[in-house]
Design a protein around this motif. Structure first.
Motif, short mmCIF file in Angstrom:
data_model
loop_
_atom_site.label_atom_id
_atom_site.label_comp_id
_atom_site.label_asym_id
_atom_site.label_seq_id
_atom_site.Cartn_x
_atom_site.Cartn_y
_atom_site.Cartn_z
N SER A 121 0.95 -1.05 -0.03
CA SER A 121 -0.06 0.06 0.08
C SER A 121 1.06 1.26 -0.08
O SER A 121 0.52 2.36 -0.72
N GLU A 122 1.82 1.44 0.84
CA GLU A 122 2.85 2.40 0.77
C GLU A 122 3.63 2.52 -0.46
O GLU A 122 3.85 3.54 -0.63
N ALA A 123 3.96 1.54 -0.94
CA ALA A 123 4.81 1.59 -2.15
C ALA A 123 3.98 2.01 -3.43
O ALA A 123 4.58 2.92 -4.09
N LEU A 124 2.75 1.67 -3.39
CA LEU A 124 1.95 2.31 -4.42
C LEU A 124 1.57 3.80 -4.28
O LEU A 124 1.78 4.85 -5.09
N ILE A 125 1.38 4.12 -2.69
CA ILE A 125 1.26 5.49 -2.61
C ILE A 125 2.36 6.33 -2.93
O ILE A 125 2.53 7.59 -3.47
N ALA A 126 3.64 6.00 -2.56
CA ALA A 126 4.99 6.43 -2.93
C ALA A 126 5.03 6.80 -4.42
O ALA A 126 5.83 7.76 -4.71
N ALA A 127 4.56 5.81 -5.09
CA ALA A 127 5.13 5.91 -6.65
C ALA A 127 3.82 6.81 -7.21
O ALA A 127 4.35 7.00 -8.17
N GLY A 128 3.04 7.11 -6.55
CA GLY A 128 2.17 8.08 -7.28
C GLY A 128 0.79 7.72 -8.02
O GLY A 128 0.30 8.43 -8.65
N VAL A 129 0.75 6.48 -7.78
CA VAL A 129 -0.56 5.87 -8.44
C VAL A 129 -1.70 6.51 -7.71
O VAL A 129 -1.66 6.82 -6.61
N SER A 130 -2.50 6.65 -8.65
CA SER A 130 -3.92 7.46 -8.20
C SER A 130 -5.24 6.61 -7.96
O SER A 130 -5.97 7.25 -7.32
N ARG A 131 -4.98 5.52 -8.83
CA ARG A 131 -6.39 4.37 -8.41
C ARG A 131 -6.10 3.25 -8.45
O ARG A 131 -4.88 2.89 -8.96
N VAL A 132 -6.58 2.72 -7.51
CA VAL A 132 -6.31 1.12 -7.25
C VAL A 132 -7.41 0.27 -7.34
O VAL A 132 -8.60 0.81 -6.57
N LEU A 133 -7.60 -0.77 -8.02
CA LEU A 133 -8.62 -1.75 -8.01
C LEU A 133 -8.25 -3.21 -7.35
O LEU A 133 -7.16 -3.60 -8.17
N TYR A 134 -8.63 -3.78 -6.63
CA TYR A 134 -8.25 -5.21 -6.22
C TYR A 134 -9.87 -5.74 -6.12
O TYR A 134 -10.88 -5.52 -5.80
N ALA A 135 -9.42 -7.21 -6.20
CA ALA A 135 -10.49 -8.15 -6.63
C ALA A 135 -10.99 -8.34 -4.97
O ALA A 135 -12.31 -8.69 -4.68
N VAL A 136 -10.30 -9.10 -4.05
CA VAL A 136 -10.46 -9.78 -2.93
C VAL A 136 -9.82 -9.09 -1.87
O VAL A 136 -8.51 -8.74 -1.72
N PRO A 137 -10.50 -8.85 -0.68
CA PRO A 137 -9.96 -8.21 0.55
C PRO A 137 -8.85 -8.90 1.18
O PRO A 137 -9.33 -10.37 0.90
N ASP A 138 -7.97 -8.69 1.58
CA ASP A 138 -6.92 -9.60 2.39
C ASP A 138 -7.43 -9.98 3.80
O ASP A 138 -7.76 -9.15 4.67
N PRO A 139 -7.58 -11.37 3.74
CA PRO A 139 -8.19 -11.66 5.34
C PRO A 139 -7.23 -11.69 6.25
O PRO A 139 -7.48 -12.15 7.45
N GLY A 140 -5.97 -11.44 5.89
CA GLY A 140 -4.97 -11.59 7.23
C GLY A 140 -5.07 -10.50 8.18
O GLY A 140 -5.29 -9.37 7.89
N VAL A 141 -4.90 -10.99 9.38
CA VAL A 141 -5.01 -10.05 10.53
C VAL A 141 -4.16 -8.88 10.40
O VAL A 141 -4.33 -7.83 10.65
N ALA A 142 -2.85 -9.24 10.20
CA ALA A 142 -1.41 -8.37 10.30
C ALA A 142 -1.55 -7.66 8.96
O ALA A 142 -1.10 -6.47 9.07
N SER A 143 -1.71 -8.28 7.78
CA SER A 143 -1.58 -7.68 6.49
C SER A 143 -2.94 -6.90 5.70
O SER A 143 -2.72 -6.08 4.77
N ALA A 144 -4.13 -7.15 6.36
CA ALA A 144 -4.97 -6.40 5.89
C ALA A 144 -5.11 -4.75 6.11
O ALA A 144 -4.25 -4.34 7.04
#
Length: 375
Positions: free
Chosen positions: A91-114
């Motif tokens: 998430s931080e890598a995409l923010i830092a790169a300047g990406v403006s839009r993100v589409l993902y298919a499935v939410p991450d079910p991981g407790v630490a990674s979500a």
């Protein structure tokens, strides 16, 4: 959700890329496609296994010009992670790169990674989820199931004659199925983190529990796991496996799965004969059944499954076929229990009561699986 035709096509492509990554392992298969504001593909990436760059970072690293990420759209099969593991948060890598839009298919079910979606929204990115979610759920079903239930995804495999026998009356069973079916079994072994049998199978068949092809051992080998209280002979073939043998001197299947999950195992291939297969099914700990049906008749008492605690037709264990295929001269049937994949109360051995018939015919009800039968 709203998605353009190029974004939908990019998600289909991302799913293809995801499946290039290793199916086994603690990390999920993930693919990512970066699009410019006009919907043209800028770069693609996928995750190649634990310790390597995640799909989003892999795609960013393949940009001809890193500045092209500014204003781009990232199409990802799984919610970008939001934690520090061997690599930093995507998430931080995409923010830092300047990406403006993100589409993902499935939410991450991981407790630490979500939480990556919310992190990116808070940074001002346009974030949407659910694009081709059903397809993505199917693509990484074992990993998602393991994370949601807190135990490994369990595949139970057996081979039988057309009349449902796992062996002849004298116990001999090599070979009921043909070479093509056996090759298919080895391929499936190589897609799982661990292969599980009982001590009865070790004593009767002395299996190596490796994943092989005509050229030798496959690159990925499942961890060999033996369940049961009878000691494994010192000269057993499984002791020469590339991975150290894990012996669980118990009949508590829920505890075994919990231990394996805690050690990073996300999928197990149960190949331990009728007693072990029946115990997993009775306990409601099976996510998929793979059965190979050979065009032969054996008769006799040794059936592919034993007691499933089904005393009347109303108690039958219904499944749903997901594929039926010819493999050489044999038929491969793949089926799933009708219980929801995401309902821990349906199949989670840590929390759901399980009943196992003991060798004396008495039924023992416990918080997990116990039996006096030798597995």
């Amino acid at each position: 959700m709203t998605a353009t035709a190029p974004e939908t096509a990019a998600m289909s492509r991302a799913l293809e890329l995801a499946l290039r990554g290793p199916r086994a392992g603690v990390n999920p298969q993930v693919g990512c496609v970066l699009l410019d504001p006009d919907g043209r593909v800028l770069a693609e990436g996928w995750h190649r296994g634990a310790g390597t760059a995640h799909a989003e970072v892999d795609a960013l690293s393949r940009l001809a010009d890193p500045a092209a990420a500014a204003g781009a759209t990232a199409v990802v099969t799984l919610e970008p992670c939001n934690h520090h593991g061997r690599t930093g948060p995507c998430s931080e890598a995409l923010i830092a790169a300047g990406v403006s839009r993100v589409l993902y298919a499935v939410p991450d079910p991981g407790v630490a990674s979500a939480g990556g979606g919310e992190r990116m929204r808070a940074a001002g990115l346009d974030v949407e989820s659910g694009l081709l979610r059903d397809e993505a759920e199917e693509a990484i079903r074992p990993w998602l199931t393991a994370l949601r239930l807190g135990r490994p995804f369990v595949t139970v495999k057996w081979a039988s004659s057309l009349d449902g026998r796992a062996a002849a009356a004298d116990g001999s069973s090599r070979w009921i199925t043909g070479p093509a079916a056996r090759d298919d079994v080895h391929r499936r072994r190589g897609e799982h983190d661990a292969i599980v049998v009982g001590t009865g199978t070790v004593l009767a068949d002395d299996p190596a529990l490796t994943a092989r092809s005509g050229d030798g051992l496959l690159e990925h080998q499942p961890i060999p796991v033996v369940i049961g209280t009878t000691p494994v002979p010192v000269d057993a073939a499984v002791r020469h496996h590339p991975h150290p043998l894990r012996v669980h001197a118990t009949h508590d299947l829920g505890a075994v799965l919990a231990s394996l999950f805690d050690d990073g195992v996300r999928s197990v291939f149960v190949e331990g004969g009728p007693t072990l297969a029946s115990a997993f099914l009775r306990a409601g700990l099976v996510d998929e059944v793979v059965a190979y049906l050979a065009p032969t008749l054996l008769g006799g008492p040794i059936t592919a499954l034993g007691d499933l605690d089904v005393s009347t037709i109303d108690e039958q264990r219904r499944l749903r076929f997901t594929s039926v295929d010819l493999v050489g001269d044999d038929v491969r049937l793949v089926a799933r229990p009708l219980a929801s994949d995401t309902d821990p109360s349906a199949r989670d051995g840590r929390t759901s009561p399980a009943t196992i018939s003991t060798s004396s015919g008495v039924t023992a009800a416990t918080d997990s699986t116990t039996t006096t039968k030798e597995l």
